[in-house]
Design a protein around this motif. Sequence first.
Motif, PDB file in Angstrom:
ATOM      1  N   SER A  48      32.246  34.341   1.636  1.00 43.83           N
ATOM      2  CA  SER A  48      30.834  34.178   1.306  1.00 43.83           C
ATOM      3  C   SER A  48      29.905  34.570   2.446  1.00 43.83           C
ATOM      4  O   SER A  48      30.293  34.631   3.609  1.00 43.83           O
ATOM      5  CB  SER A  48      30.568  32.719   0.915  1.00 43.83           C
ATOM      6  OG  SER A  48      29.194  32.429   0.816  1.00 43.83           O
ATOM      7  N   ARG A  65      25.871  33.595  -0.992  1.00 46.14           N
ATOM      8  CA  ARG A  65      26.394  34.542  -1.977  1.00 46.14           C
ATOM      9  C   ARG A  65      27.889  34.778  -1.765  1.00 46.14           C
ATOM     10  O   ARG A  65      28.367  34.888  -0.651  1.00 46.14           O
ATOM     11  CB  ARG A  65      25.653  35.869  -1.823  1.00 46.14           C
ATOM     12  CG  ARG A  65      26.047  36.954  -2.806  1.00 46.14           C
ATOM     13  CD  ARG A  65      25.355  38.271  -2.486  1.00 46.14           C
ATOM     14  NE  ARG A  65      25.821  38.818  -1.222  1.00 46.14           N
ATOM     15  CZ  ARG A  65      25.043  38.960  -0.145  1.00 46.14           C
ATOM     16  NH1 ARG A  65      23.777  38.581  -0.178  1.00 46.14           N
ATOM     17  NH2 ARG A  65      25.532  39.471   0.975  1.00 46.14           N
ATOM     18  N   VAL A  66      28.643  34.841  -2.847  1.00 48.48           N
ATOM     19  CA  VAL A  66      30.073  35.145  -2.767  1.00 48.48           C
ATOM     20  C   VAL A  66      30.241  36.660  -2.859  1.00 48.48           C
ATOM     21  O   VAL A  66      29.880  37.275  -3.868  1.00 48.48           O
ATOM     22  CB  VAL A  66      30.867  34.460  -3.897  1.00 48.48           C
ATOM     23  CG1 VAL A  66      32.338  34.862  -3.840  1.00 48.48           C
ATOM     24  CG2 VAL A  66      30.726  32.941  -3.785  1.00 48.48           C
ATOM     25  N   LYS A  75      28.365  36.801   7.885  1.00 45.87           N
ATOM     26  CA  LYS A  75      28.831  36.904   6.506  1.00 45.87           C
ATOM     27  C   LYS A  75      30.277  37.398   6.436  1.00 45.87           C
ATOM     28  O   LYS A  75      30.702  38.208   7.246  1.00 45.87           O
ATOM     29  CB  LYS A  75      27.923  37.862   5.736  1.00 45.87           C
ATOM     30  CG  LYS A  75      26.458  37.465   5.730  1.00 45.87           C
ATOM     31  CD  LYS A  75      25.594  38.545   5.107  1.00 45.87           C
ATOM     32  CE  LYS A  75      24.115  38.174   5.185  1.00 45.87           C
ATOM     33  NZ  LYS A  75      23.241  39.247   4.644  1.00 45.87           N
ATOM     34  N   HIS A 135      30.383  27.130  -2.117  1.00 45.30           N
ATOM     35  CA  HIS A 135      29.726  27.993  -1.144  1.00 45.30           C
ATOM     36  C   HIS A 135      28.212  27.756  -1.168  1.00 45.30           C
ATOM     37  O   HIS A 135      27.636  27.504  -2.227  1.00 45.30           O
ATOM     38  CB  HIS A 135      30.011  29.466  -1.445  1.00 45.30           C
ATOM     39  CG  HIS A 135      31.390  29.904  -1.074  1.00 45.30           C
ATOM     40  ND1 HIS A 135      31.834  29.944   0.231  1.00 45.30           N
ATOM     41  CD2 HIS A 135      32.435  30.324  -1.840  1.00 45.30           C
ATOM     42  CE1 HIS A 135      33.081  30.379   0.253  1.00 45.30           C
ATOM     43  NE2 HIS A 135      33.474  30.603  -0.985  1.00 45.30           N
ATOM     44  N   SER A 166      38.063  33.100  -1.681  1.00 44.10           N
ATOM     45  CA  SER A 166      36.711  33.655  -1.748  1.00 44.10           C
ATOM     46  C   SER A 166      36.088  33.718  -0.361  1.00 44.10           C
ATOM     47  O   SER A 166      36.331  32.862   0.485  1.00 44.10           O
ATOM     48  CB  SER A 166      35.832  32.812  -2.679  1.00 44.10           C
ATOM     49  OG  SER A 166      35.743  31.472  -2.208  1.00 44.10           O
TER      50      SER A 166
END
Length: 210
Positions: A122, A105-106, A147, A102, A120
């Motif tokens: 991100s 930010r996860v 996001k 990524h 996940s």
Amino acid sequence: RPNDRPVHLVLYAQQMSAPAVGKDHREYTSHLLGGRLSMIYETKRFPEIVKIVKDTEKSCLNRGNVGEEGICADSTSGSLWKPVTQTLAGAGHPCLKILRGHSGRVDTVKFTKDGDQVCSGSADGSIKMWEVESGNCLLTMTGHDGKVYTVDISNDGLVVFSGGDDKTVRSWDAQTGVLRLTMEGHTNDVEAVRAAPDGKKVCECIHKSK
């Protein structure tokens, strides 16, 4: 940030000790000295934490005499335990694997029911499926206009659901990464999605500004 690691460890130690300390504040010292601030899982020792442990031990010793069983007696506030050995789980844990890919930010992760894969979401707008054992990225799903705040996976592992700040809920083929459906209608960010066991329905939660 790397320099925040000592702060995070102290925070985790506080959180892990909270149930016991909430019942008896005198447990606080014994929890810190009993291993909550243990560095056994860390590749380096942080001087800040070493100082906290030493200061805590010194404080305990100054408040009374240490007997054979490690009891630090204080007639004004009761007995405090000064453990001879570390017996509690430390706040740090061994890192088994780092999954990289990524660019943002996860914000969310979800394991498949069998635990073999993890999904996940991100801030870079993408969703990724990873193989837990190898750490390899199996799929990358893109399509959100912003996001990704939340993901969920159907029990059979065939469908991934996602939500984000583009106010949509999306479903994806977990085997191919192809977008199956885009569900629109929310006027706020979608911050949580939960799939029905059969993957045929999904419930979502939005952020509502006051």
